[in-house]
Scaffold this active site. Sequence first.
Site, short mmCIF file in Angstrom:
data_model
loop_
_atom_site.label_atom_id
_atom_site.label_comp_id
_atom_site.label_asym_id
_atom_site.label_seq_id
_atom_site.Cartn_x
_atom_site.Cartn_y
_atom_site.Cartn_z
N ALA A 91 0.79 -0.97 0.08
CA ALA A 91 -0.05 -0.18 0.06
C ALA A 91 0.95 1.18 0.14
O ALA A 91 2.10 1.23 0.54
CB ALA A 91 -0.99 0.13 1.37
N GLY A 106 0.61 -5.28 0.32
CA GLY A 106 -0.68 -5.48 -0.46
C GLY A 106 -0.21 -6.40 -1.76
O GLY A 106 -1.00 -6.77 -2.18
N GLU A 148 -0.42 -9.77 -0.80
CA GLU A 148 -1.75 -9.91 -0.64
C GLU A 148 -2.59 -9.96 -1.93
O GLU A 148 -3.43 -10.77 -2.15
CB GLU A 148 -2.35 -8.94 0.29
CG GLU A 148 -1.90 -9.13 1.81
CD GLU A 148 -2.31 -7.85 2.54
OE1 GLU A 148 -1.80 -6.77 2.14
OE2 GLU A 148 -2.72 -7.89 3.79
N GLU A 173 4.34 -4.97 7.10
CA GLU A 173 3.60 -4.09 7.89
C GLU A 173 4.10 -3.74 9.30
O GLU A 173 3.88 -2.65 9.90
CB GLU A 173 2.00 -4.54 7.86
CG GLU A 173 1.44 -4.27 6.40
CD GLU A 173 1.58 -5.48 5.72
OE1 GLU A 173 2.42 -6.40 5.90
OE2 GLU A 173 0.83 -5.72 4.46
N1 CAA Z 1 4.52 3.30 -0.75
C1 CAA Z 1 4.94 4.52 -1.23
N2 CAA Z 1 6.28 4.89 -1.75
C2 CAA Z 1 6.94 3.63 -1.92
C3 CAA Z 1 6.58 2.28 -1.45
C4 CAA Z 1 5.35 2.24 -0.80
N3 CAA Z 1 4.98 1.14 -0.29
N4 CAA Z 1 7.65 1.49 -1.44
C5 CAA Z 1 8.72 2.09 -2.32
N5 CAA Z 1 8.38 3.43 -2.55
C6 CAA Z 1 8.93 4.68 -3.19
C7 CAA Z 1 10.01 5.20 -2.07
O1 CAA Z 1 9.46 5.86 -1.21
C8 CAA Z 1 11.14 5.68 -3.26
O2 CAA Z 1 10.34 6.98 -3.78
P1 CAA Z 1 11.41 8.24 -3.83
O3 CAA Z 1 12.41 7.77 -5.02
O4 CAA Z 1 10.37 9.27 -4.33
O5 CAA Z 1 12.08 8.29 -2.57
C9 CAA Z 1 10.88 4.60 -4.65
O6 CAA Z 1 9.61 4.01 -4.55
C10 CAA Z 1 11.87 3.58 -4.50
O7 CAA Z 1 11.94 2.86 -3.49
P2 CAA Z 1 13.10 2.72 -2.46
O8 CAA Z 1 14.14 4.00 -2.69
O9 CAA Z 1 13.07 2.47 -1.12
O10 CAA Z 1 14.05 1.55 -3.19
P3 CAA Z 1 15.01 0.46 -2.32
O11 CAA Z 1 15.37 -0.31 -3.66
O12 CAA Z 1 15.88 1.24 -1.63
O13 CAA Z 1 13.91 -0.38 -1.57
C11 CAA Z 1 12.00 -1.67 -0.94
C12 CAA Z 1 12.90 -1.16 -2.17
C13 CAA Z 1 12.68 -2.69 0.04
C14 CAA Z 1 10.78 -2.45 -1.52
C15 CAA Z 1 11.49 -0.33 -0.13
O14 CAA Z 1 11.15 0.61 -1.07
C16 CAA Z 1 10.63 -0.63 0.97
O15 CAA Z 1 10.82 -1.17 1.85
N6 CAA Z 1 9.28 -0.15 0.68
C17 CAA Z 1 8.00 -0.53 1.35
C18 CAA Z 1 7.41 -1.62 1.36
C19 CAA Z 1 6.40 -1.87 2.46
O16 CAA Z 1 6.60 -1.68 3.75
N7 CAA Z 1 5.12 -2.37 1.97
C20 CAA Z 1 4.07 -2.46 2.74
C21 CAA Z 1 3.30 -1.35 2.68
S1 CAA Z 1 1.91 -1.50 3.96
C22 CAA Z 1 0.55 -2.38 3.43
O17 CAA Z 1 0.98 -2.94 2.35
C23 CAA Z 1 -0.69 -2.50 3.96
C24 CAA Z 1 -1.54 -3.65 3.64
O18 CAA Z 1 -1.55 -4.72 3.81
C25 CAA Z 1 -2.58 -3.04 2.28
#
Ligand code: CAA
Length: 267
Positions: free
Chosen positions: A66, A111, A114, A134
């Site tokens: 998400a 997500g 999921e 999460e």
């Molecule tokens: N939401 C919004 N933006 C996201 C995102 C997310 N889930 N995941 C990545 N991005 C964005 C980053 O903010 C970044 O944007 P900028 O370039 O503007 O800074 C861009 O995508 C690239 O990401 P990274 O620089 O972080 O890339 P990385 O290679 O260093 O890391 C990653 C990759 C490990 C996937 C890391 O981005 C990450 O941990 N993302 C979040 C993953 C996460 O926590 N997902 C769960 C979300 S909660 C959920 O899903 C609830 C549910 O059940 C519905």
Amino acid sequence: MNYENIRIEQDEGIATITFNRPKALNALNRALLGELSLALGRLAEDEEVRVVVLTGAGEKAFVAGADIGELATFGPLAAKVFSRMGHEVIGKLQELSVPVIAAVNGYALGGGTEIALACDFIYAADSARFGLPEITLGLIPGFGGTQRLPRLIGPAAAKELIFSGRMISAEEALRLGIVNRVVPASSLLEEVRKTALEIASKGRVALRAAKEAVNHGLGVDLATGCRLEVDAFALVFASPDAREGTAAFLEKRKPVFRGRLKEAPGS
Ligand code: CAA
């Protein structure tokens, strides 16, 4: 309809939906979920579609979860509306009458995992990563992760992933039974297409009956599930495909399935 957050291509009965926010690693915001819901509604009505494939734009991610920027603004009510919206869309995906294959080409987190879990099965690139991170954000999965993952891999393995927020490789996901096949990233879409075409050559009425029998059977005890199968088995004989498939075997030729879902019993 022009979509902004997804792309849809249709070819030889296969509809491919590509999550298309590569700069945000295809994170699911409300706009994307709304478009996905609309697209699934349309594909469900399209008799040309025999198989749906989901994948992510870019080389890095299927869906990184998400959109955390949106989550950061939520109070409990907004979170409830968002979670309900996710469940509705993912429910639509699971209930789609045609088979749905997830082609996981990179990060499938939160997500993203999921959504993949609601598909009928998953093929993964060797570079794919799965996880429900999460907990690391002070949250819990909100699009079905606490329910579908334990049903698939058992509660203990699911709890370890949910409590630790750990990411796992495609190979580990294969070992746990989350994915059906791991292939080199460069051949993922080709491998998915091969399987999709094989499935697309089958009768859509029988495919739907088989999918429903499995999905509904999983929610009930074995005896009830077996009764569901008896009814589904009987109903497929109402389709011309049953006559065509058996006749083609006896006449030593390839069957041509023309059965339409709209004419199918129960449609
Ligand atoms: N939401 C919004 N933006 C996201 C995102 C997310 N889930 N995941 C990545 N991005 C964005 C980053 O903010 C970044 O944007 P900028 O370039 O503007 O800074 C861009 O995508 C690239 O990401 P990274 O620089 O972080 O890339 P990385 O290679 O260093 O890391 C990653 C990759 C490990 C996937 C890391 O981005 C990450 O941990 N993302 C979040 C993953 C996460 O926590 N997902 C769960 C979300 S909660 C959920 O899903 C609830 C549910 O059940 C519905």
